[in-house]
Design an enzyme around this catalytic site. Sequence first.
Site, PDB file in Angstrom:
ATOM      1  N   SER A  74      -6.664  -5.612 -50.952  1.00 41.57           N
ATOM      2  CA  SER A  74      -6.267  -4.617 -49.873  1.00 41.57           C
ATOM      3  C   SER A  74      -7.479  -4.333 -49.029  1.00 41.57           C
ATOM      4  O   SER A  74      -7.825  -5.514 -48.036  1.00 41.57           O
ATOM      5  CB  SER A  74      -6.124  -3.189 -50.661  1.00 41.57           C
ATOM      6  N   ASP A 286      -4.598  -1.845 -43.025  1.00 42.33           N
ATOM      7  CA  ASP A 286      -5.694  -2.482 -44.152  1.00 42.33           C
ATOM      8  C   ASP A 286      -5.295  -3.713 -44.334  1.00 42.33           C
ATOM      9  O   ASP A 286      -4.352  -4.442 -43.822  1.00 42.33           O
ATOM     10  CB  ASP A 286      -5.909  -1.658 -45.257  1.00 42.33           C
ATOM     11  N   THR A 512     -14.907   4.300 -61.095  1.00 43.12           N
ATOM     12  CA  THR A 512     -15.260   3.038 -61.462  1.00 43.12           C
ATOM     13  C   THR A 512     -16.911   2.618 -61.650  1.00 43.12           C
ATOM     14  O   THR A 512     -17.316   2.031 -62.126  1.00 43.12           O
ATOM     15  CB  THR A 512     -15.028   1.897 -60.303  1.00 43.12           C
TER      16      THR A 512
END
Length: 554
Positions: A74, A286, A512
């Site tokens: 992405s 994007d 993350t």
Amino acid sequence: MTLFNVAIGMALFEEVSKKSALHPKPAGLLLNYGTSGFRTVAEQLDHVMFRMGLLAVLRSKKTKATIGVMVTASHNPEEDNGIKLVDPMGEMVTPTWEEYAMQVANAEQEALLTVLGDIMKREAIDINQGAAVFIGRDTRPSSESLSQAVLDGILSLAGHAHDYGVLTTPQLHFMVRCENTQSRYGNPTTEGYYQKLSQAFVQLVKHAPNRTDDQKHLLVDGANGVGALKLREMEPFLQKELQISLFNKGTGGKLNFQCGADYVKVQQGPPLGVEMLVGQRCCSFDGDADRIVYYYSDSEGRFHLLDGDKIATLISTFLKKLVTQAGLDLQIGVVQTAYANGSSTRYLENNMKVTVRCVETGVKHLHHAAQEFDIGVYFEANGHGTVLFSESAVEKIQQLAMDSSTSDEKKSAAQILENTVNVTNQAVGDAISDMLLVEAVLAVQGLSLQQWDAMYTDLPNRQRKVKVADKSVITTTDAERRALSPAGLQDAVDALVKQYRLSRAFVRPSGTEDTIRVYAEADTQENTDSLAHEVCMAVYRLAGGVGEEPQPLC
């Protein structure tokens, strides 16, 4: 299970074992399946791709439907890549199978077959059940070889694969949904995608006659990604009802580098290479074309961003007006996250009298919440979102559109709603689909970007991060808007918020890394930055901050 079935299963697992050795897992490497699947540097993903091919086959056997696999990262930098699974209706894979994905991806080489066997047993999967998987990939240099690894995994478990090659992520979701609805949703081809969306768009703008060339003209930043390529392919289908000047189309620039929706949203400024005139409509995709933001420059050279919150407000206002005109009893809901600007929430609730629901960060949470309404509009502030129409809502709209006994006003509103349904990619957020919907709404309502922007004024906001020793010390509730732990943190945030007008702030752990994300907004940018800094300091003191203390913004 018969001896014949056992023999087939053993033969397949022997093939998996043999092929798996060609895609070895680096010892000790552990990866998380996030909201958008696995993402990391491309060099670490070969074994993950192979194994997700295996898991996609098992998911297909379990659901007795076609499953999708998309190779993309992405808005991430070009050197990264990733992969995600797509469920039968084009939605993201269920949470249980996200857990399976991590188990399969992180199993050491000698344990892989055991993990696969456990999943098959737990899910009662028939090894003889057929399996079909659609594959798509973005334009990253690593995507072709990584998608081949996915294909190896599919074939080693005797699955049937259809490799679409280069697609936008939303196009793959569209293909999967079309296939599993026997083409009732559309034809599972790129041409079918272009035809469905463009035909609906052309029908919509017929309700806005006498549009000038300036009104049809749009500048699009393709982020040097697949969206630019596919938009060029789609242009002939639009019958010159939208005239696109395409920038960052991938012929020289680097994917997502100083361009694209994420760059524009974070930097609050135009992308590299886009030449903006005063008041001109511009938008950015994007890298895989599932996000979109709009923007323009005013006569004093100031940059104005119209992000996901603004898009959701524009679309939901349009839909409510049409539903009212048509006399339909349909509940419209807008789903946001805690990152939605407070001004947008107040406008929707107080001015438009629309139901607003806040959910946890992550588009999968928004999608599921939107399904609870007759018409559910969801957008993250980053520009990822779409509109969902329930089956009963679509049926009511279609019946009214064909009803010869209804008034012209109601019938016209129903016909516009019907084409709005068809221009929308209901499987997932889609930059191309959302662009066409926004352009149609502006045209039909006769709105300029400035008029759209003036619906409400965004409160100044700031996002910051604080490094901590262990992100798990912070737990949250109320759609991540309030901290449950550590003790005293939420009290400190509440006390700070009380010191500023129109203010709010929240903290949440990163998905993350060991960092805590801080969001703040207030009546002025100076107050917003001050509040954000003070909240960062509270996190640093109470949640085990590491390294240097957070510094005030200059």
